[in-house]
Design a protein around this motif. Structure first.
Motif, mmCIF file in Angstrom:
data_model
loop_
_atom_site.group_PDB
_atom_site.id
_atom_site.type_symbol
_atom_site.label_atom_id
_atom_site.label_comp_id
_atom_site.label_asym_id
_atom_site.label_seq_id
_atom_site.Cartn_x
_atom_site.Cartn_y
_atom_site.Cartn_z
ATOM 1 N N PRO A 59 0.779 -1.231 0.000
ATOM 2 C CA PRO A 59 0.000 0.000 0.000
ATOM 3 C C PRO A 59 0.811 1.282 0.000
ATOM 4 N N SER A 60 2.133 1.201 0.229
ATOM 5 C CA SER A 60 2.935 2.427 0.281
ATOM 6 C C SER A 60 4.376 2.143 -0.115
ATOM 7 N N ILE A 61 5.069 3.188 -0.543
ATOM 8 C CA ILE A 61 6.481 3.066 -0.904
ATOM 9 C C ILE A 61 7.317 2.741 0.327
ATOM 10 N N GLN A 62 6.950 3.325 1.478
ATOM 11 C CA GLN A 62 7.695 3.069 2.709
ATOM 12 C C GLN A 62 7.658 1.588 3.076
ATOM 13 N N LEU A 63 6.471 0.991 2.983
ATOM 14 C CA LEU A 63 6.352 -0.431 3.289
ATOM 15 C C LEU A 63 7.075 -1.272 2.248
ATOM 16 N N LEU A 64 7.062 -0.809 1.014
ATOM 17 C CA LEU A 64 7.743 -1.516 -0.075
ATOM 18 C C LEU A 64 9.213 -1.748 0.266
ATOM 19 N N ALA A 65 9.876 -0.711 0.777
ATOM 20 C CA ALA A 65 11.299 -0.820 1.121
ATOM 21 C C ALA A 65 11.517 -1.793 2.276
ATOM 22 N N LYS A 66 10.629 -1.747 3.267
ATOM 23 C CA LYS A 66 10.770 -2.645 4.416
ATOM 24 C C LYS A 66 10.600 -4.102 4.002
ATOM 25 N N ILE A 67 9.598 -4.370 3.178
ATOM 26 C CA ILE A 67 9.325 -5.748 2.773
ATOM 27 C C ILE A 67 10.404 -6.264 1.830
ATOM 28 N N GLU A 68 10.969 -5.368 1.029
ATOM 29 C CA GLU A 68 12.089 -5.781 0.177
ATOM 30 C C GLU A 68 13.239 -6.280 1.036
ATOM 31 N N SER A 69 13.569 -5.555 2.091
ATOM 32 C CA SER A 69 14.654 -5.975 2.988
ATOM 33 C C SER A 69 14.334 -7.313 3.635
ATOM 34 N N TYR A 70 13.069 -7.482 4.024
ATOM 35 C CA TYR A 70 12.666 -8.747 4.648
ATOM 36 C C TYR A 70 12.848 -9.914 3.677
ATOM 37 N N PHE A 71 12.384 -9.751 2.449
ATOM 38 C CA PHE A 71 12.490 -10.842 1.477
ATOM 39 C C PHE A 71 13.945 -11.133 1.108
ATOM 40 N N LYS A 72 14.754 -10.121 1.026
ATOM 41 C CA LYS A 72 16.163 -10.362 0.700
ATOM 42 C C LYS A 72 16.858 -11.163 1.789
ATOM 43 N N ALA A 73 16.369 -11.024 3.019
ATOM 44 C CA ALA A 73 16.950 -11.789 4.127
ATOM 45 C C ALA A 73 16.368 -13.194 4.217
ATOM 46 N N ASN A 74 15.136 -13.378 3.739
ATOM 47 C CA ASN A 74 14.455 -14.658 3.912
ATOM 48 C C ASN A 74 14.262 -15.455 2.629
ATOM 49 N N LEU A 75 14.436 -14.821 1.489
ATOM 50 C CA LEU A 75 14.356 -15.513 0.196
ATOM 51 C C LEU A 75 15.650 -15.259 -0.570
ATOM 52 N N VAL A 76 16.736 -15.719 -0.009
ATOM 53 C CA VAL A 76 18.059 -15.347 -0.532
ATOM 54 C C VAL A 76 18.304 -15.873 -1.944
ATOM 55 N N ASP A 77 17.597 -16.909 -2.354
ATOM 56 C CA ASP A 77 17.820 -17.482 -3.689
ATOM 57 C C ASP A 77 16.868 -16.918 -4.743
ATOM 58 N N SER A 78 15.957 -16.037 -4.348
ATOM 59 C CA SER A 78 14.971 -15.508 -5.283
ATOM 60 C C SER A 78 15.461 -14.225 -5.947
ATOM 61 N N ARG A 79 15.125 -14.083 -7.217
ATOM 62 C CA ARG A 79 15.401 -12.845 -7.946
ATOM 63 C C ARG A 79 14.238 -11.889 -7.698
ATOM 64 N N LEU A 80 14.520 -10.771 -7.064
ATOM 65 C CA LEU A 80 13.426 -9.864 -6.715
ATOM 66 C C LEU A 80 13.867 -8.416 -6.829
ATOM 67 N N THR A 81 12.862 -7.546 -6.997
ATOM 68 C CA THR A 81 13.112 -6.109 -7.020
ATOM 69 C C THR A 81 11.816 -5.384 -6.708
ATOM 70 N N THR A 82 11.908 -4.065 -6.591
ATOM 71 C CA THR A 82 10.731 -3.233 -6.354
ATOM 72 C C THR A 82 10.547 -2.268 -7.521
ATOM 73 N N VAL A 83 9.313 -1.788 -7.689
ATOM 74 C CA VAL A 83 9.040 -0.757 -8.687
ATOM 75 C C VAL A 83 7.923 0.138 -8.152
ATOM 76 N N PHE A 84 8.086 1.441 -8.369
ATOM 77 C CA PHE A 84 7.101 2.417 -7.893
ATOM 78 C C PHE A 84 7.112 3.602 -8.833
ATOM 79 N N SER A 85 6.233 4.571 -8.592
ATOM 80 C CA SER A 85 5.986 5.628 -9.577
ATOM 81 C C SER A 85 7.216 6.455 -9.909
ATOM 82 N N LYS A 86 8.054 6.761 -8.938
ATOM 83 C CA LYS A 86 9.216 7.622 -9.167
ATOM 84 C C LYS A 86 10.486 6.838 -9.471
ATOM 85 N N ASP A 87 10.364 5.545 -9.624
ATOM 86 C CA ASP A 87 11.519 4.692 -9.909
ATOM 87 C C ASP A 87 12.056 5.015 -11.305
ATOM 88 N N LYS A 88 13.314 5.434 -11.381
ATOM 89 C CA LYS A 88 13.906 5.802 -12.666
ATOM 90 C C LYS A 88 14.090 4.594 -13.580
#
Length: 434
Positions: free
Chosen positions: A304-333
């Motif tokens: 629901p928010s960019i702030q939460l997006l960053a937090k959950i990205e960090s969580y997944f990177k720590a818990n899904l170390v073998d997964s290819r993942l990224t985030t995307v949002f409106s101001k993402d270059k």
């Protein structure tokens, strides 16, 4: 290069068309005095907004460049076009339901000025437009497809370039400007502010999307960009009652081309979800569910928010170390690149805000909505988000999961609407089974 249609400030002509001789252009004041206020000739807004230098500006369309009472708009007279042959190379085949609507869109043009194509997500609304657009262009008329969302415009541009490879199609939005001409234009609605009395057919995709649904400037931009006898077509999977009743002609398609029912969302109940999310955590139940989804498909996860997006990205990177993942949002270059990478299957998990709720198509995708009870996920957004699953390609057991700690009215209505579409489609013989 397009040198008709658009009304631009001198500095815009110098940037977009440096070789154009403005001595041949017509010039009008960018703002006109109306009593104690000033009328903007680009957006039609009346304003008293003043600058320290004792002149006025328009605050409403400022995003397109500042217009002041000292500036001018330059444009070239509209040239009438001749009838011509238009090549459509789409090799697909309509379903019976699609073909009926496509044919009526063409034959019904003389009996109305406004039309609504109400079709579920992934029903092939874009393809249904092909015969009408071909017919309009062959008459020597001008077409614009517009949407409030950048990602929708990008998707439309790719698909129409493939279907009409010999047409000079332009793409205009705040992040990109591909200028091929002003006969066939795809743009965000804000870009229509640069056109006046120009297009013969205006197609508004995702008419219920933010900000079109809340900003009165954008419907005004559509109105001003079309010619007096122009036709307007609205496209939506979630039109409101007011729009459904306002148009002259309405067409409804409750099923997708592949004859599979829309994926009905599952509600995953999670106590204390907000507290977990504030700490940037997910419980084991949510993590296990996402891991299970990843065994069958890639996953598109909405936050629901960019702030939460960053937090959950960090969580997944720590818990899904073998997964290819990224985030995307409106101001993402790198937004456009990431969306294209997801289309090509280069990510296992893409975390996003509501910017990808509509207008994008990925194969082999399951969908998760984190904190589905949040106010940004209204009924229309939830229906659109659920519609990202199983849009095209072979059946991949795609699923939709709403993660929430409470059942909101929007969640209930969204699930009911999807179920109703499926039941209607089954009754009309448009899907094989539920």
């Amino acid at each position: 290069m397009a040198i008709t249609g658009q009304r631009l400030l001198r500095q815009e002509w110098q940037v977009f068309y440096p070789d154009v001789d403005l001595n041949q252009a017509r010039k009008i004041p960018a703002m006109n005095a109306v009593g104690e206020r000033w009328l903007c000739q680009r957006c039609g807004n009346l304003s008293r907004a003043a600058l320290p230098a004792s002149f006025f500006y328009c605050p409403v369309c400022l995003a397109l460049g500042r217009i002041t009472s000292h500036s001018f708009l330059y444009y070239f007279p509209v040239k009438e076009l001749s009838a011509r042959k238009v090549v459509l190379v789409w090799s697909g085949v309509f379903s019976a339901a699609q073909e009926k609507i496509a044919r009526r869109l063409v034959t019904d043009q003389p009996i109305g000025k406004t039309f609504l194509l109400w079709a579920v997500t992934g029903a092939g609304k874009t393809e249904i437009l092909f015969p009408l657009i071909k017919a309009v262009l062959e008459k020597g008329q001008r077409v614009v497809l517009t949407s409030p969302r950048v990602d929708v415009c990008n998707e439309l541009y790719l698909r129409f370039r493939q279907a009409f490879p010999k047409e000079k199609i332009s793409l205009f939005h705040g992040q990109e400007r591909k200028d091929a001409g002003d006969t066939f234009v795809i743009c965000t609605v804000h870009q229509l502010l640069r056109y006046q009395d120009y297009f013969d057919l205006v197609i508004v995709d995702e008419v219920d999307a933010f900000p079109y649904s809340t900003d009165p400037l954008l419907p005004q931009a559509v109105e001003r960009a079309q010619r007096e006898k122009a036709k307007r077509i609205y496209l939506s999977a979630t039109p409101n009652k007011k729009l459904r009743q306002a148009v002259d002609c309405r067409y409804y398609l409750p099923a997708r081309y592949h004859r599979r029912p829309l994926v009905l969302p599952e509600v995953l109940w999670t106590l204390n979800l907000e507290k977990l999310l504030n700490r940037g955590h997910l419980n084991k139940k949510i993590l296990r569910r996402i891991l299970l989804l990843l065994t069958k498909n890639h996953v598109l996860l909405f936050c629901p928010s960019i702030q939460l997006l960053a937090k959950i990205e960090s969580y997944f990177k720590a818990n899904l170390v073998d997964s290819r993942l990224t985030t995307v949002f409106s101001k993402d270059k790198e937004r456009l690149i990431k969306v294209e990478n997801m289309r090509e299957g280069r990510y296992d998990l893409l975390l996003t805000t509501t910017i990808l709720e509509r207008g994008v198509t990925f194969e082999n995708i399951s969908v998760v909505v984190l904190q589905a009870s949040h106010r940004v996920f209204n009924q229309a957004a939830l229906v659109q988000i659920a519609g990202r699953a199983d849009r095209k390609g072979a059946y991949s057991e795609a699923e939709v999961v709403f993660v929430t700690s409470e059942m909101t009215r929007d969640i209930k209505i969204a699930i009911k609407e999807i179920r109703n579409h499926n039941q209607r489609a089954l009754q009309e013989g448009l899907i094989d089974a539920l």
